[in-house]
Every structure is written in structure tokens, then in C-alpha cells.
Design a protein around this motif. Sequence first.
Motif, short mmCIF file in Angstrom:
data_model
loop_
_atom_site.label_atom_id
_atom_site.label_comp_id
_atom_site.label_asym_id
_atom_site.label_seq_id
_atom_site.Cartn_x
_atom_site.Cartn_y
_atom_site.Cartn_z
N GLN A 53 0.82 -1.21 0.00
CA GLN A 53 0.00 0.00 0.00
C GLN A 53 0.86 1.26 0.00
O GLN A 53 0.61 2.19 -0.78
N ILE A 54 1.87 1.29 0.86
CA ILE A 54 2.71 2.48 0.95
C ILE A 54 3.57 2.64 -0.29
O ILE A 54 3.72 3.74 -0.84
N ALA A 55 4.16 1.54 -0.77
CA ALA A 55 5.00 1.61 -1.98
C ALA A 55 4.19 2.09 -3.17
O ALA A 55 4.69 2.85 -4.01
N ARG A 56 2.96 1.64 -3.28
CA ARG A 56 2.09 2.06 -4.39
C ARG A 56 1.92 3.58 -4.39
O ARG A 56 1.95 4.22 -5.45
N LEU A 57 1.72 4.16 -3.23
CA LEU A 57 1.42 5.59 -3.15
C LEU A 57 2.66 6.46 -3.29
O LEU A 57 2.63 7.47 -3.99
N ILE A 58 3.76 6.08 -2.67
CA ILE A 58 4.96 6.93 -2.79
C ILE A 58 5.67 6.70 -4.11
O ILE A 58 6.48 7.53 -4.52
N GLY A 59 5.36 5.59 -4.80
CA GLY A 59 5.99 5.32 -6.08
C GLY A 59 5.23 5.87 -7.26
O GLY A 59 5.65 5.70 -8.40
N LEU A 139 5.63 11.29 8.36
CA LEU A 139 4.21 11.05 8.18
C LEU A 139 3.83 9.92 9.12
O LEU A 139 4.37 8.81 9.01
N THR A 140 2.94 10.20 10.07
CA THR A 140 2.54 9.18 11.03
C THR A 140 1.09 8.79 10.76
O THR A 140 0.26 9.64 10.44
N LEU A 141 0.80 7.50 10.92
CA LEU A 141 -0.51 6.96 10.57
C LEU A 141 -1.16 6.30 11.79
O LEU A 141 -0.52 5.52 12.49
N CYS A 142 -2.42 6.60 12.01
CA CYS A 142 -3.27 5.95 13.01
C CYS A 142 -2.62 5.95 14.40
O CYS A 142 -2.38 7.00 14.97
N TRP A 143 -2.31 4.76 14.96
CA TRP A 143 -1.75 4.72 16.31
C TRP A 143 -0.43 5.47 16.40
O TRP A 143 -0.15 6.13 17.41
N ALA A 144 0.39 5.41 15.35
CA ALA A 144 1.66 6.12 15.38
C ALA A 144 1.44 7.63 15.47
O ALA A 144 2.23 8.35 16.09
N PRO A 178 -0.11 22.84 1.98
CA PRO A 178 0.52 22.16 0.84
C PRO A 178 0.18 20.68 0.79
O PRO A 178 0.24 20.07 -0.28
N TYR A 179 -0.19 20.10 1.93
CA TYR A 179 -0.53 18.67 1.96
C TYR A 179 -1.91 18.39 1.36
O TYR A 179 -2.19 17.25 0.99
N LEU A 180 -2.74 19.42 1.26
CA LEU A 180 -4.10 19.22 0.77
C LEU A 180 -4.33 19.90 -0.59
O LEU A 180 -5.47 20.07 -1.01
N ARG A 181 -3.25 20.21 -1.25
CA ARG A 181 -3.35 20.84 -2.57
C ARG A 181 -4.12 19.93 -3.52
O ARG A 181 -3.79 18.75 -3.68
N ALA A 286 1.35 12.23 -2.68
CA ALA A 286 2.10 13.01 -3.67
C ALA A 286 2.43 14.40 -3.12
O ALA A 286 3.55 14.91 -3.33
N ASN A 287 1.49 15.00 -2.42
CA ASN A 287 1.74 16.32 -1.83
C ASN A 287 2.81 16.24 -0.76
O ASN A 287 3.66 17.14 -0.63
N TRP A 288 2.79 15.17 0.03
CA TRP A 288 3.81 14.99 1.08
C TRP A 288 5.19 14.82 0.44
O TRP A 288 6.16 15.45 0.87
N ILE A 289 5.28 13.97 -0.59
CA ILE A 289 6.55 13.77 -1.28
C ILE A 289 7.02 15.07 -1.93
O ILE A 289 8.21 15.44 -1.86
N ASN A 290 6.10 15.82 -2.54
CA ASN A 290 6.46 17.07 -3.18
C ASN A 290 6.97 18.09 -2.16
O ASN A 290 7.93 18.83 -2.43
N GLU A 291 6.34 18.13 -1.00
CA GLU A 291 6.78 19.06 0.05
C GLU A 291 8.20 18.72 0.49
O GLU A 291 9.02 19.61 0.75
#
Length: 310
Positions: A53-59, A139-144, A178-181, A286-291
Motif C-alpha cells: 500500500q505504501i509503496a504504491r502511493l509513494i511510487g 508522516l505518522t498513521l493511526c496509532w503512530a 501544501p498537503y491538501l493541494r 504526492a503532496n507529502w513527497i512534493n513538500e
Amino acid sequence: MPIKIPDDLPARDILEREGMDVLHEKDAVRQDIRPLRIGLLNLMPNKIQTETQIARLIGATPLQVELTLVRMSEHIPRNTNADHMAAFYRPWIDVQAERFDGFILTGAPVERLTFEAVSYWDELRQLLDWTQSHVHRCLTLCWAAQAALYHFHGLPKHELPQKAFGVYPHRVLSLSSPYLRGFCDEFSAPVSRWTEVRKSDIREDAELEILAESAVTGICLIGDPVFKSLHMFNHLEYDTITLADEYFRDAGRDPNTILPNQYFPNKDLSQLPMNSWRCHAHLLFANWINEIYQTVPFEFARLPKKSIIL
């Protein structure tokens, strides 16, 4: 540009079948490009699913990304094959001297425990402090996300009367972030948690910005510029069937498990759910990676270390 992951990682076959350009390690060596180094501390029980899931999105961005899988040094996962962990994951103790452009920390099935009762809590606190000197953006998700806000800001988590479970509409509160562009004013997101962080606990001087929230399940996204983090309590990274997998797993243990909200068409378990969040998942990552790309120095190793004052 492609994502660089280990040649034998199970996610590779899945992503290549989906048409994603996945870079082989031998080819990456030939390219005179500095990829963005992204670390993933994967605390989820289904490691392979989360890796994919993560690789799909950051790739899926135009930038070349190198993904490093990280685990807690002493904690031994019970739900993932030991050979897989040994082959693809590096203990955090082995990467402490390295720097990352971005670092992602996932949720974990421990949210109903107090933070201090989690077996790897002390090491996780050290890792969170380490991100302030060795990571450009987190970038932290859910419990993290809850763990990071507790560690850095003292924000408690509160147990819900019943699990927040399903797909819920969320309202964007800061279109200038910038994260919600590119986000719509409202977007859907999967939610799967027993606890929450409340607005009323956030101090005015904490410099935390609530970026998106649901009228039903509360805060979804918090920007944390002081500690270089974006915190997401929900699961835009989920696949179409992830909530179904969680439901059938839990229903096998407890027949009174609630159906996920607004998920199965007509509440019919035989029908495939519709994914209404995929586009916003890609936008957020994509916005996180771009930032990261827009703000990180080319030679990140030259950045001065930051002292943490709480």
C-alpha cells in the motif's frame, strides 16, 4: 520516475502487475540521480499488505524514491514470516546513523493499551526523537500519529464507546495547506480505530493545525510544523478490501462485530465495496513527497541537528 524497492519484495510483483514502473536495484546504480530516501517503520500486523500500500502511493509520483523498510530492534512480529523480516527489514538500531528525506510510521494493533504498556514504547520514543535530527519530514498513521502527539505534545488518547469503523466523509479545513493541494472540500476516508485524539486537549500554543475532520469520527489530519510531521489518524492508504479483511477477521472472533459504515453496498457482504478514497490517497502522498522535494537540501547530511526542548 520509478520506485526502488528490493528485487524480491512481494510488493514488486503486485505493483508491476498494476503497471507501476518499479526500478531494479542494478538499474538504480546506473542512474546519476539522488533519489528521495523514504523509511517505513511498519508496525502493522499484515506487513506485506502494508508495504504494498505504501509503496504504491509513494511510487506514483514523478520523483525517484528509494524505500527502506525498518522494524523495531527488539520487538519480534508474530504475524509475519521471520525469513521475510530478516530479508527485507533493517532494525532501527542499524539505521540510526543514516538520514532520511522522509519517514513513515504506521499504526499498530495496540491502541487500547496505554502507551507505556506497549513493549517497544521506550525504543519508539527514542526513534521519534531521532527523527528530529535525522529525518526531514515525517508522516505518522493511526496509532503512530497518536503516539507521536503524546510523546511530543502530551496529548492523550481516549477510548471510544465503540470502534470507529468504515468509510466516512471528511471536511477540509485548510485548503492552503501544501498537503491538501488539489483536494475537494470534502473527501471520504477509511477509519478503523478504537481511540481518538480530541480537539479540547490541544493547547493553543502547541502550533498544531487541524487540517481535516469528520463530523462523526473527529480529527483526521493534523499538521505539526514544529516537529516536521503530518499526522493522519485514519487510513487513506488502505486498499479497497482492507476494511473487509478486518471485518471478517474480527467477526470470526466476535459475531457481534459491527459492519463497517458506508462500505459494503446495501450492507451485502457478497458485494465488492467501491473505493471512494483512492484519488485523495494518491494526492495526499504526492503532496507529502512534493513538500519534501521542495524543501530538503540536496545534501541532507549537511543539515544541523535539532535540539529537542519540551
